[in-house]
Design a protein around this motif. Structure first.
Motif, PDB file in Angstrom:
ATOM      1  N   VAL A 183       1.606  11.101  10.465  1.00 15.30           N
ATOM      2  CA  VAL A 183       0.612  11.191  11.530  1.00 15.30           C
ATOM      3  C   VAL A 183      -0.396  10.042  11.392  1.00 15.30           C
ATOM      4  CG1 VAL A 183      -1.255  12.595  12.496  1.00 15.30           C
ATOM      5  CG2 VAL A 183       0.868  13.684  11.724  1.00 15.30           C
ATOM      6  N   PHE A 184      -0.826   9.792  10.191  1.00 18.89           N
ATOM      7  CA  PHE A 184      -1.777   8.719   9.925  1.00 18.89           C
ATOM      8  C   PHE A 184      -1.214   7.369  10.362  1.00 18.89           C
ATOM      9  CE2 PHE A 184      -3.514   5.478   7.011  1.00 18.89           C
ATOM     10  CZ  PHE A 184      -4.877   5.642   7.215  1.00 18.89           C
ATOM     11  N   LEU A 185       0.037   7.106  10.005  1.00 16.92           N
ATOM     12  CA  LEU A 185       0.650   5.832  10.367  1.00 16.92           C
ATOM     13  C   LEU A 185       0.805   5.694  11.874  1.00 16.92           C
ATOM     14  CD1 LEU A 185       3.338   5.545   7.555  1.00 16.92           C
ATOM     15  CD2 LEU A 185       1.382   4.025   7.895  1.00 16.92           C
ATOM     16  N   ASP A 186       1.116   6.791  12.554  1.00 17.22           N
ATOM     17  CA  ASP A 186       1.211   6.748  14.021  1.00 17.22           C
ATOM     18  C   ASP A 186      -0.111   6.330  14.651  1.00 17.22           C
ATOM     19  OD1 ASP A 186       3.854   7.459  14.076  1.00 17.22           O
ATOM     20  OD2 ASP A 186       3.518   9.536  14.687  1.00 17.22           O
ATOM     21  N   ARG A 187      -1.214   6.683  14.014  1.00 19.60           N
ATOM     22  CA  ARG A 187      -2.527   6.384  14.580  1.00 19.60           C
ATOM     23  C   ARG A 187      -2.996   4.966  14.273  1.00 19.60           C
ATOM     24  NH1 ARG A 187      -6.003  11.980  13.393  1.00 19.60           N
ATOM     25  NH2 ARG A 187      -4.526  13.419  14.408  1.00 19.60           N
ATOM     26  N   VAL A 188      -2.528   4.374  13.183  1.00 19.47           N
ATOM     27  CA  VAL A 188      -2.974   3.028  12.831  1.00 19.47           C
ATOM     28  C   VAL A 188      -1.998   1.942  13.291  1.00 19.47           C
ATOM     29  CG1 VAL A 188      -4.351   3.808  10.879  1.00 19.47           C
ATOM     30  CG2 VAL A 188      -1.974   3.112  10.503  1.00 19.47           C
ATOM     31  N   TYR A 189      -0.756   2.325  13.548  1.00 20.65           N
ATOM     32  CA  TYR A 189       0.242   1.388  14.067  1.00 20.65           C
ATOM     33  C   TYR A 189       0.416   1.587  15.568  1.00 20.65           C
ATOM     34  CZ  TYR A 189       2.390  -0.595   9.795  1.00 20.65           C
ATOM     35  OH  TYR A 189       2.654  -1.312   8.651  1.00 20.65           O
ATOM     36  N   ALA A 190       0.715   0.518  16.288  1.00 22.67           N
ATOM     37  CA  ALA A 190       0.960   0.610  17.724  1.00 22.67           C
ATOM     38  C   ALA A 190       2.287   1.303  18.015  1.00 22.67           C
ATOM     39  CB  ALA A 190       0.960  -0.781  18.353  1.00 22.67           C
ATOM     40  N   ASN A 191       3.246   1.186  17.125  1.00 23.00           N
ATOM     41  CA  ASN A 191       4.531   1.859  17.294  1.00 23.00           C
ATOM     42  C   ASN A 191       4.615   3.076  16.381  1.00 23.00           C
ATOM     43  OD1 ASN A 191       4.529  -0.265  15.304  1.00 23.00           O
ATOM     44  ND2 ASN A 191       6.740  -0.051  15.086  1.00 23.00           N
ATOM     45  N   THR A 192       5.681   3.848  16.516  1.00 24.81           N
ATOM     46  CA  THR A 192       5.784   5.167  15.883  1.00 24.81           C
ATOM     47  C   THR A 192       6.455   5.099  14.517  1.00 24.81           C
ATOM     48  OG1 THR A 192       5.945   6.180  18.076  1.00 24.81           O
ATOM     49  CG2 THR A 192       6.661   7.519  16.201  1.00 24.81           C
ATOM     50  N   PHE A 193       5.897   5.830  13.548  1.00 22.67           N
ATOM     51  CA  PHE A 193       6.477   5.882  12.208  1.00 22.67           C
ATOM     52  C   PHE A 193       6.782   7.298  11.721  1.00 22.67           C
ATOM     53  CE2 PHE A 193       5.327   1.505  12.043  1.00 22.67           C
ATOM     54  CZ  PHE A 193       6.195   0.947  11.116  1.00 22.67           C
ATOM     55  N   SER A 194       6.230   8.313  12.355  1.00 21.89           N
ATOM     56  CA  SER A 194       6.478   9.685  11.903  1.00 21.89           C
ATOM     57  C   SER A 194       7.932  10.081  12.072  1.00 21.89           C
ATOM     58  CB  SER A 194       5.576  10.660  12.665  1.00 21.89           C
ATOM     59  OG  SER A 194       5.802  10.565  14.064  1.00 21.89           O
ATOM     60  N   THR A 195       8.654   9.412  12.970  1.00 22.89           N
ATOM     61  CA  THR A 195      10.066   9.726  13.200  1.00 22.89           C
ATOM     62  C   THR A 195      11.012   8.895  12.345  1.00 22.89           C
ATOM     63  OG1 THR A 195      10.148   8.122  15.020  1.00 22.89           O
ATOM     64  CG2 THR A 195       9.604  10.406  15.590  1.00 22.89           C
ATOM     65  N   LEU A 196      10.473   8.003  11.546  1.00 21.62           N
ATOM     66  CA  LEU A 196      11.308   7.150  10.697  1.00 21.62           C
ATOM     67  C   LEU A 196      12.042   8.006   9.665  1.00 21.62           C
ATOM     68  CD1 LEU A 196      12.024   4.170   9.903  1.00 21.62           C
ATOM     69  CD2 LEU A 196      10.102   4.291   8.281  1.00 21.62           C
ATOM     70  N   ILE A 255       0.849  -1.188   0.000  1.00 19.59           N
ATOM     71  CA  ILE A 255       0.000   0.000   0.000  1.00 19.59           C
ATOM     72  C   ILE A 255       0.882   1.235   0.000  1.00 19.59           C
ATOM     73  CG2 ILE A 255      -1.816   1.256   1.223  1.00 19.59           C
ATOM     74  CD1 ILE A 255      -2.517  -1.434   2.622  1.00 19.59           C
ATOM     75  N   ASP A 256       0.740   2.068  -1.019  1.00 24.83           N
ATOM     76  CA  ASP A 256       1.446   3.346  -1.067  1.00 24.83           C
ATOM     77  C   ASP A 256       0.639   4.369  -0.261  1.00 24.83           C
ATOM     78  OD1 ASP A 256       3.167   2.031  -2.732  1.00 24.83           O
ATOM     79  OD2 ASP A 256       3.208   3.601  -4.268  1.00 24.83           O
ATOM     80  N   ILE A 257       1.315   5.049   0.652  1.00 26.66           N
ATOM     81  CA  ILE A 257       0.677   6.031   1.533  1.00 26.66           C
ATOM     82  C   ILE A 257       1.417   7.353   1.373  1.00 26.66           C
ATOM     83  CG2 ILE A 257       0.049   6.577   3.918  1.00 26.66           C
ATOM     84  CD1 ILE A 257       0.198   3.530   4.476  1.00 26.66           C
ATOM     85  N   GLN A 258       0.715   8.372   0.901  1.00 28.60           N
ATOM     86  CA  GLN A 258       1.361   9.650   0.623  1.00 28.60           C
ATOM     87  C   GLN A 258       0.535  10.810   1.161  1.00 28.60           C
ATOM     88  OE1 GLN A 258       2.621  10.061  -3.490  1.00 28.60           O
ATOM     89  NE2 GLN A 258       3.051   7.871  -3.684  1.00 28.60           N
ATOM     90  N   GLY A 259       1.196  11.944   1.336  1.00 28.30           N
ATOM     91  CA  GLY A 259       0.527  13.140   1.826  1.00 28.30           C
ATOM     92  C   GLY A 259       1.300  13.757   2.978  1.00 28.30           C
ATOM     93  N   THR A 260       1.046  15.028   3.248  1.00 34.47           N
ATOM     94  CA  THR A 260       1.771  15.730   4.300  1.00 34.47           C
ATOM     95  C   THR A 260       1.474  15.178   5.696  1.00 34.47           C
ATOM     96  OG1 THR A 260       0.030  17.413   4.395  1.00 34.47           O
ATOM     97  CG2 THR A 260       1.912  17.871   2.971  1.00 34.47           C
ATOM     98  N   ASP A 261       0.345  14.475   5.843  1.00 37.67           N
ATOM     99  CA  ASP A 261      -0.009  13.883   7.134  1.00 37.67           C
ATOM    100  C   ASP A 261       0.175  12.366   7.157  1.00 37.67           C
ATOM    101  OD1 ASP A 261      -0.809  16.328   8.342  1.00 37.67           O
ATOM    102  OD2 ASP A 261      -2.749  16.213   7.330  1.00 37.67           O
ATOM    103  N   ALA A 262       0.936  11.848   6.201  1.00 37.34           N
ATOM    104  CA  ALA A 262       1.106  10.392   6.117  1.00 37.34           C
ATOM    105  C   ALA A 262       1.728   9.827   7.391  1.00 37.34           C
ATOM    106  CB  ALA A 262       1.964  10.027   4.906  1.00 37.34           C
TER     107      ALA A 262
END
Length: 244
Positions: free
Chosen positions: A16-29, A7-14
């Motif tokens: 933030v979105f991943l942080d909300r659907v995953y139990a661990n953090t992705f915005s800092t990746l 799944i390609d996930i794009q956008g300025t809030d991508a």
């Protein structure tokens, strides 16, 4: 790896979105890196796991288990459209768009250096790295340095129509390396030996703690399933959550 959901996930809030659907953090990746992710249902039970790569500032590529490819995409679309419609995020399922292969073993890099046009030395392309590359003199591809079996390994993806040609080229270029194809049965055995989560464990009845992944449930942010994953009896005797 072609059967895994993509799944390609794009956008300025991508992020933030991943942080909300995953139990661990992705915005800092960091851009150019891959991270293993754990997704919970609303009741705190594990829904799916997989890796997500950050190919650009606002561009991520999520992989899901084969069995849950459709279900996870539907879940993400529900979250995007109904829960957080104000977020700037777009999703597209690309499962059928990419042919993807795992190249594993001590000679994996040697083989891929004969295929990939860019520098993929350990310094240039370390463990958990990812990136858009070209292969065989200009064909666009994606490369991920990740492993199901715990050894030196990569996953390389090309547009689906070139999948067969790439597989044949890797077999030809690796003949002197004793290259051999291996399938999902062997992969399944090796991932169990390594201790990775296997498909039968994602049966709708297991928690992160059951699978030894309690530390992936971050306490620094909110996410789907976060509150109910902390239920006293669900987390009894193990101590759920961490500072992930």
């Amino acid at each position: 790896m072609t059967t895994l959901g993509k799944i390609d996930i794009q956008g300025t809030d991508a992020g933030v979105f991943l942080d909300r659907v995953y139990a661990n953090t992705f915005s800092t990746l960091p851009v150019g890196k891959v991270r293993y992710g754990l997704m919970l249902r609303e009741d705190g039970i594990v829904m799916d796991d997989g890796t997500t790569a950050r190919l650009g500032e606002n561009e991520y590529v999520m992989t899901t288990t084969t069995a849950n490819a459709v279900g996870v995409f539907r879940h993400l679309e529900f979250c995007r459209q109904c829960l957080w419609p104000d977020l700037d995020v777009q999703l597209i399922s690309t499962t059928e768009a990419w042919a993807q292969f795992s190249v594993a073993g001590p000679n994996a890099r040697t083989l891929l250096q004969r295929i990939v046009d860019q520098d993929i030395s350990d310094a240039a392309f370390p463990y958990m790295a990812c990136g858009n590359v070209t292969v065989c003199g200009g064909l666009r591809a994606r490369l991920f340095r990740i492993s199901f079996s715990g050894e030196m390994a990569y996953e390389i993806a090309v547009p689906t129509r070139y999948g067969d040609a790439l597989a044949r080229e890797m077999m030809a270029k690796g003949a002197d390396l004793d290259v051999t194809p291996y399938g999902t049965e062997a992969l399944g055995v090796m991932r169990v030996e390594k201790g990775h989560v296997a498909g039968n464990e994602l049966n709708g009845q297991t928690t992160a703690l059951n699978m030894g992944l309690g530390k992936m449930v971050s306490k620094k942010k909110d996410a789907i399933g976060m509150v109910l994953s902390q239920r006293e009896e669900l987390a009894r005797g193990t101590g759920c959550g961490s500072s992930a």
